[in-house]
Design a protein around this motif. Sequence first.
Motif, PDB file in Angstrom:
ATOM      1  N   CYS A  29      -1.608   5.254   6.136  1.00  0.00           N
ATOM      2  CA  CYS A  29      -1.461   3.462   5.608  1.00  0.00           C
ATOM      3  C   CYS A  29      -2.859   2.691   5.925  1.00  0.00           C
ATOM      4  CB  CYS A  29      -0.149   2.932   6.185  1.00  0.00           C
ATOM      5  SG  CYS A  29       0.992   3.464   5.142  1.00  0.00           S
ATOM      6  N   LEU A  32      -5.105   1.886   3.518  1.00  0.00           N
ATOM      7  CA  LEU A  32      -4.381   0.749   2.589  1.00  0.00           C
ATOM      8  C   LEU A  32      -4.589  -0.964   2.713  1.00  0.00           C
ATOM      9  CD1 LEU A  32      -2.073   3.336   1.350  1.00  0.00           C
ATOM     10  CD2 LEU A  32      -4.417   3.598  -0.579  1.00  0.00           C
ATOM     11  N   ARG A  33      -4.226  -0.383   3.816  1.00  0.00           N
ATOM     12  CA  ARG A  33      -3.599  -2.091   4.440  1.00  0.00           C
ATOM     13  C   ARG A  33      -5.560  -2.812   4.829  1.00  0.00           C
ATOM     14  NH1 ARG A  33      -2.022  -1.641   9.980  1.00  0.00           N
ATOM     15  NH2 ARG A  33      -0.981  -3.558   9.573  1.00  0.00           N
ATOM     16  N   SER A  35      -7.301  -2.383   2.496  1.00  0.00           N
ATOM     17  CA  SER A  35      -8.048  -2.136   1.618  1.00  0.00           C
ATOM     18  C   SER A  35      -7.323  -3.773   0.677  1.00  0.00           C
ATOM     19  CB  SER A  35      -7.768  -1.048   0.568  1.00  0.00           C
ATOM     20  OG  SER A  35      -8.592   0.332   0.990  1.00  0.00           O
ATOM     21  N   VAL A  37      -4.014  -4.083   0.146  1.00  0.00           N
ATOM     22  CA  VAL A  37      -2.586  -3.423  -0.078  1.00  0.00           C
ATOM     23  C   VAL A  37      -1.184  -3.981   0.788  1.00  0.00           C
ATOM     24  CG1 VAL A  37      -0.759  -1.250  -1.586  1.00  0.00           C
ATOM     25  CG2 VAL A  37      -3.698  -1.197  -1.224  1.00  0.00           C
ATOM     26  N   TYR A  42       1.584   0.408  -0.287  1.00  0.00           N
ATOM     27  CA  TYR A  42       1.377   1.103   0.048  1.00  0.00           C
ATOM     28  C   TYR A  42       1.909   2.321   0.521  1.00  0.00           C
ATOM     29  CZ  TYR A  42       1.637  -0.834   5.695  1.00  0.00           C
ATOM     30  OH  TYR A  42       2.517  -1.386   6.277  1.00  0.00           O
ATOM     31  N   GLN A  45       2.292   3.418  -2.980  1.00  0.00           N
ATOM     32  CA  GLN A  45       1.393   4.791  -3.858  1.00  0.00           C
ATOM     33  C   GLN A  45       1.015   5.525  -2.648  1.00  0.00           C
ATOM     34  OE1 GLN A  45      -0.976   3.465  -5.849  1.00  0.00           O
ATOM     35  NE2 GLN A  45       0.687   1.983  -6.226  1.00  0.00           N
ATOM     36  N   SER A 113      -1.652   2.174 -10.339  1.00  0.00           N
ATOM     37  CA  SER A 113      -1.899   2.424  -8.843  1.00  0.00           C
ATOM     38  C   SER A 113      -2.398   1.433  -8.545  1.00  0.00           C
ATOM     39  CB  SER A 113      -3.472   3.425  -8.764  1.00  0.00           C
ATOM     40  OG  SER A 113      -4.871   3.082  -7.988  1.00  0.00           O
ATOM     41  N   LYS A 114      -2.455   0.868  -7.569  1.00  0.00           N
ATOM     42  CA  LYS A 114      -2.550  -0.207  -6.363  1.00  0.00           C
ATOM     43  C   LYS A 114      -4.211  -0.263  -5.853  1.00  0.00           C
ATOM     44  CE  LYS A 114       0.696  -2.736  -7.526  1.00  0.00           C
ATOM     45  NZ  LYS A 114       1.513  -2.939  -7.438  1.00  0.00           N
ATOM     46  N   ILE A 115      -4.471   1.462  -5.396  1.00  0.00           N
ATOM     47  CA  ILE A 115      -5.857   1.502  -4.938  1.00  0.00           C
ATOM     48  C   ILE A 115      -7.265   1.418  -5.632  1.00  0.00           C
ATOM     49  CG2 ILE A 115      -7.455   3.583  -3.809  1.00  0.00           C
ATOM     50  CD1 ILE A 115      -4.350   4.844  -3.254  1.00  0.00           C
ATOM     51  N   VAL A 120     -10.860   5.033  -1.071  1.00  0.00           N
ATOM     52  CA  VAL A 120     -10.046   5.843  -0.512  1.00  0.00           C
ATOM     53  C   VAL A 120      -8.932   6.004  -0.602  1.00  0.00           C
ATOM     54  CG1 VAL A 120      -7.978   4.010   0.430  1.00  0.00           C
ATOM     55  CG2 VAL A 120     -10.154   2.972   0.446  1.00  0.00           C
ATOM     56  N   LEU A 121      -9.092   6.391  -1.807  1.00  0.00           N
ATOM     57  CA  LEU A 121      -8.290   7.274  -2.784  1.00  0.00           C
ATOM     58  C   LEU A 121      -8.615   8.246  -2.313  1.00  0.00           C
ATOM     59  CD1 LEU A 121      -5.979   7.672  -5.264  1.00  0.00           C
ATOM     60  CD2 LEU A 121      -6.779   7.880  -6.498  1.00  0.00           C
TER      61      LEU A 121
END
Length: 252
Positions: A29, A32-33, A35, A37, A42, A45, A113-115, A120-121
């Motif tokens: 995470c 994602l944090r 990034s 999100v 996150y 996701q 998708s929130k990425i 990152v994905l």
Amino acid sequence: RVVAVSTPSAVDSQQEDARTLVNRLWSYCELLRHSGVSTLDYVEQLTYLLFLKMVQERKNWRLNSLRIDDGGYDWASLVHLSGDALADRYRAILAGLSTKPGMIGAIFKGAQSKIQEPAVLEKLVKDLINKHSWNLTGVDVKGDAYEGLLQRGAEDRKTGAGQYFTPRPIIDAMVECMQPEPSDTIIDPACGTGGFLIAAANHINRHFGQSMTDDEHRRLRNQGITGVELVPETARLALMNMLLHDVGLPNG
């Protein structure tokens, strides 16, 4: 009837496994944090990706009750892609699964998708999630992981997410006291990630599974267990969790 009760050492081991799992996922995470999100986003996701990976693992099982008509919208179609192609395929998978009937369609309804960063994905898919066999952890990934991540997020931000979950040892103790049977109708009006429902189903299978008729097995899986949850993100997790524990119909 002899009632199986978890010993303290078994409970301690389960709790330690859950903490280890949550710590691993929390490190994911962090990507994602940083990034941009949000906490709930996150976690959501990450669970989309974990669910896809766990379904993929089960495709190779000899006895696989979770057979999903995914139309090729699966984990296998992600792992060999990179960059924008990977991001586009992930969005296509979420959109494609949202049109499916049954619980699969309900799980992915409105999923997005929130990425934003393909790199990152790609790291999540290839370097982190794909390297582990998530069905073999011995931990309720969809329940323990989600609830643990929410708790970590709340501690990190010094604010709650408005959701509070019953600890698993308490759930297990309450189910042992109630001792549900195949003929019972089990309803949880505030089911969260489905912990009580899954514990009840596991209890019935453990104590009656060998003697249940085919009709009783079908009823347990398709009609005997019902949950209600008002928070969409949590309801989504409950559906995932129940499917991974052979409760419900994925395609109908």
